[in-house]
Enzyme design. Structure first.
Site, PDB file in Angstrom:
ATOM      1  N   GLU A   1      -2.683   5.231  -2.354  1.00 23.26           N
ATOM      2  CA  GLU A   1      -3.595   6.151  -1.719  1.00 23.26           C
ATOM      3  C   GLU A   1      -3.226   7.626  -2.415  1.00 23.26           C
ATOM      4  OE1 GLU A   1      -4.261   8.263   2.717  1.00 23.26           O
ATOM      5  OE2 GLU A   1      -2.537   7.620   1.902  1.00 23.26           O
TER       6      GLU A   1
ATOM      7  N   ASP B   1       1.614   4.993   0.644  1.00 24.75           N
ATOM      8  CA  ASP B   1       0.959   6.238   1.147  1.00 24.75           C
ATOM      9  C   ASP B   1       1.262   7.359   0.402  1.00 24.75           C
ATOM     10  OD1 ASP B   1       0.251   7.428   3.980  1.00 24.75           O
ATOM     11  OD2 ASP B   1       2.058   8.452   3.605  1.00 24.75           O
TER      12      ASP B   1
ATOM     13  N   ARG C   1       0.850  -1.275  -0.099  1.00 22.15           N
ATOM     14  CA  ARG C   1       0.041  -0.071  -0.133  1.00 22.15           C
ATOM     15  C   ARG C   1       1.020   1.316  -0.047  1.00 22.15           C
ATOM     16  NH1 ARG C   1      -1.050   4.631   3.645  1.00 22.15           N
ATOM     17  NH2 ARG C   1      -3.419   5.252   3.521  1.00 22.15           N
TER      18      ARG C   1
ATOM     19  N   ASP D   1     -13.562   8.872  -1.430  1.00 20.22           N
ATOM     20  CA  ASP D   1     -14.846   9.375  -1.613  1.00 20.22           C
ATOM     21  C   ASP D   1     -15.991   8.526  -0.955  1.00 20.22           C
ATOM     22  OD1 ASP D   1     -14.404  11.803  -2.892  1.00 20.22           O
ATOM     23  OD2 ASP D   1     -14.789  11.052  -4.807  1.00 20.22           O
TER      24      ASP D   1
ATOM     25  N   HIS E   1      -7.003   3.857   9.690  1.00 20.68           N
ATOM     26  CA  HIS E   1      -6.055   4.271  10.583  1.00 20.68           C
ATOM     27  C   HIS E   1      -6.400   5.755  10.555  1.00 20.68           C
ATOM     28  CE1 HIS E   1      -3.578   4.463   7.135  1.00 20.68           C
ATOM     29  NE2 HIS E   1      -3.002   5.478   7.626  1.00 20.68           N
ATOM     30  N   ASP E   2      -6.515   6.490   9.216  1.00 19.00           N
ATOM     31  CA  ASP E   2      -6.417   7.828   9.160  1.00 19.00           C
ATOM     32  C   ASP E   2      -7.780   8.393   9.407  1.00 19.00           C
ATOM     33  OD1 ASP E   2      -4.000   8.836   8.110  1.00 19.00           O
ATOM     34  OD2 ASP E   2      -4.124   8.090   5.982  1.00 19.00           O
TER      35      ASP E   2
END
Length: 615
Positions: free
Chosen positions: A299, A262, A260, A325, A392-393
């Site tokens: 991301e 970032d 993933r 979104d 987490h964000d």
């Protein structure tokens, strides 16, 4: 493309080690072997600022620094292990490991059901080895992959991981590289894919010594978290090599199935062959060579479909895009929050577009950003988008780190789970959401530098300026902030927590086993939004195999007519039933439709119907 010779200290066996470092700012580079015998060895200068040597009498566990120009001693930028934290010496690591996954070839993208976890707070011990016994629990839940938040070495023992200073070094307090390999090996033994979260847009502020070696960073742009990486300025090819090798390192040495990436919107690269395109090409080529499935999940806040478009269409050819979104639209419908970026959402039609298209903003004007946002993505497959109701964000970047379980009713938690897990996209769960974990997940660090600690405290306060939350954020440096984030998995056996866990299990079972839900095909999906009643109807599948999902976001029961193809429909799932601790439901178990039916949906509920032929 990376060369065959890798950066860092590569143990060759027979007490020999190859050292390779890029240090164009140094005229002379030596390796200072601290243990087991203190000595200095000069490295041979090569073209374009590289220095190398093969050194005898070096074994795994040997500690070393690089000495630059006879004065400055620094850890290896490509250190594989920092056993004495970010300011200590690097350690030579034996790359060999008794892997048991020779018959593991990875999962198809459509089969991913991802569980995001933070190693330090997922278990009381906070280590890789402590995660391994919990894999059986994740199998019981039904997920097919775990995603580990970043583990690049950071200062101290407490951090989200996005302050890593050594991209190659696995966090010592979690168990180092050997512990991480044991975890990935155990995942594959259990049939679970393993994903790693990596940060290629910046490095952490403490222990970041790369600037002493070369122009790794650029002054032409900044990120919110520090200096931007030099991907397109002078000497940028060596910088790209550093991060390309890092990505392949996780696949080659640790057998990860996906990375993933970032915040790739913070990677500035205007070169003709951008870093992200090179990364995708290198990873996909390596997958072909090993007959494995490797994926890159990106991301970005831009809603730019180029990240996942093919190179032939001007894209970077990454595999999956996180879809913020989807989260924002769902969160706004469930909580009613309107501050910050949530002001751009609020209609059921927004969620309908997320189901049928992917991004919601595909070029429309954003009030929050005060500009047009996004690009068209209607032609892209549904499995190229990753969706979630928590991560987490979206939890940790709230003032108090509240999970959804602290913001909405139990009925709304079930509804959120159903929207995510019955979508045609790749779903991601954030650790603990499957049983309604109440513990907050707040930002935490354990820096050594006092000035930096104060700067982080001040910075966290500024981050919340765009929201209307009142109060002081918890101290990121305080150990209690970290301790509060630990999971209490025993709750899943009690009351509503147990019911929610079983509800997640049932949703995942249906997603994996029902043909209409397992088929991630937007071409056979239709969505209709009813704004006045706050209801969304989604139909998936065709002909004899079809599922109709009815989502009621209203806090009251809703009665209305729904278009359903003629025939007999059976109820698959109804979150309003007492079995799921609902207040009751008037939706009958069997429905005969002549093309339209009137149904009363329970408040904040999901009802799944299937054609009788598909049962």
């Amino acid at each position: 493309m990376p060369s065959a010779v890798t950066l860092g200290a590569t143990y060759l066996g027979r007490e020999q080690c190859h050292f390779l470092v890029w240090a164009p700012l140094a005229q002379k580079v030596e390796v200072h072997l601290v243990s087991p015998r203190d000595r200095f060895i000069s490295l041979l200068p090569l073209a374009r600022g590289y220095h190398q040597a093969v050194v005898d009498e070096v074994t795994p566990g040997s500690l070393y620094f690089y000495r630059l120009n006879g004065e400055l001693e620094r850890p290896d930028p490509a250190s594989r292990h920092q056993p004495q934290d970010v300011h200590g010496p690097s350690q030579v690591v034996d790359p060999s490991f008794p892997w048991e996954d020779q018959c593991w070839f990875g999962l198809p993208l459509k089969d991913f059901i991802i569980y995001e976890l933070h190693v330090g707070t997922f278990t009381p011990d906070g280590t890789f080895d402590a995660v391994i016994p919990r894999l059986a629990y994740l199998k019981e839940l039904g997920v097919t992959a775990i995603e580990i938040m970043p583990v690049a070495q950071f200062p101290g023992s407490r951090n989200w991981g996005y302050d890593g200073a050594f991209p190659y070094a696995v966090q010592q307090s979690y168990g180092g590289p050997a512990g991480l390999k044991r975890l990935v090996n155990a995942c594959h033994r259990e049939g679970l894919a393993a994903l790693m979260d990596v940060v290629y847009n910046h490095l952490g502020p403490e222990g970041n010594y790369l600037r002493d070696f070369g122009p790794y960073f650029t002054q032409r742009c900044q990120t919110p978290w520090g200096e931007a990486i030099n991907y397109d300025g002078p000497h940028s090819e060596a910088v790209k090599r550093f991060f390309l090798e890092n990505a392949l390192y996780w696949f080659n040495d640790f057998h990860f199935d996906a990375l993933r990436l970032d915040a790739v919107d913070r990677i500035t690269d205007q070169s003709a062959e951008p870093f992200l395109a090179q990364l995708a090409q290198a990873v996909h080529l390596r997958a072909e060579e090993l007959n494995r499935r490797f994926f890159l999940m990106t991301e970005s806040d831009l809603n730019d479909s180029r990240f996942i478009r093919s190179r032939n269409l001007g894209g970077f050819e990454l595999d999956v895009h996180w879809n913020d979104d989807f989260h924002h639209a769902l969160h706004r419908l469930l909580t009613g929050e309107t501050d910050g970026y949530y002001q751009d959402y609020g209609k059921v039609a927004h969620l309908a577009k997320a189901f049928t298209c992917g991004f919601i903003y595909t070029g429309e004007y954003s009030l929050y950003r005060e500009r047009n946002r996004g690009s068209d993505c209607r032609d892209l497959p549904a499995c190229r988008f990753l969706v979630f109701c928590q991560n987490h964000d979206q939890v940790g970047n709230r003032l108090y780190g509240e999970r959804l379980s602290a913001l909405v009713s139990f009925d709304a938690l079930k509804l959120a789970a159903a929207v995510v897990l019955t979508s045609p996209n790749i779903p991601l769960l954030f650790m603990g959401e499957e049983y309604g974990e109440p513990a907050p997940f707040q930002y935490f660090v354990s820096h050594w530098d006092q000035d930096l600690i104060e700067a982080v405290r001040h910075g966290r306060k500024e981050e919340f300026a765009g929201f209307v939350w009142e109060g002081e954020p918890p101290d990121p440096q305080g150990e209690e902030t970290f301790q509060r984030a630990r999971l209490n998995r025993k709750l899943r056996r009690e009351g509503q927590h147990r019911v929610l866990f079983e509800f997640y299990r049932e949703l995942i079972r249906l997603r994996r086993n029902h043909p209409a839900l397992a088929d991630l095909n937007k071409e056979t999906l239709t969505a209709a939004s009813f704004e006045n009643e706050k209801v969304l109807q989604v139909r998936r599948g065709t002909g004899e195999v079809e599922v109709c999902a009815l989502y009621n976001f209203s806090d009251a029961p809703v009665t209305r007519d729904f278009l359903l193809p003629p025939g007999t429909w059976r109820k698959l799932l109804d979150s309003g039933e007492p079995r799921w601790y609902g207040a009751g439901s008037d939706v009958p178990p069997t429905i005969l439709s002549e093309g339209e039916v009137s149904l009363t949906l329970p408040l904040q509920a999901v009802v799944l119907l299937e054609t009788a032929q598909s049962s």
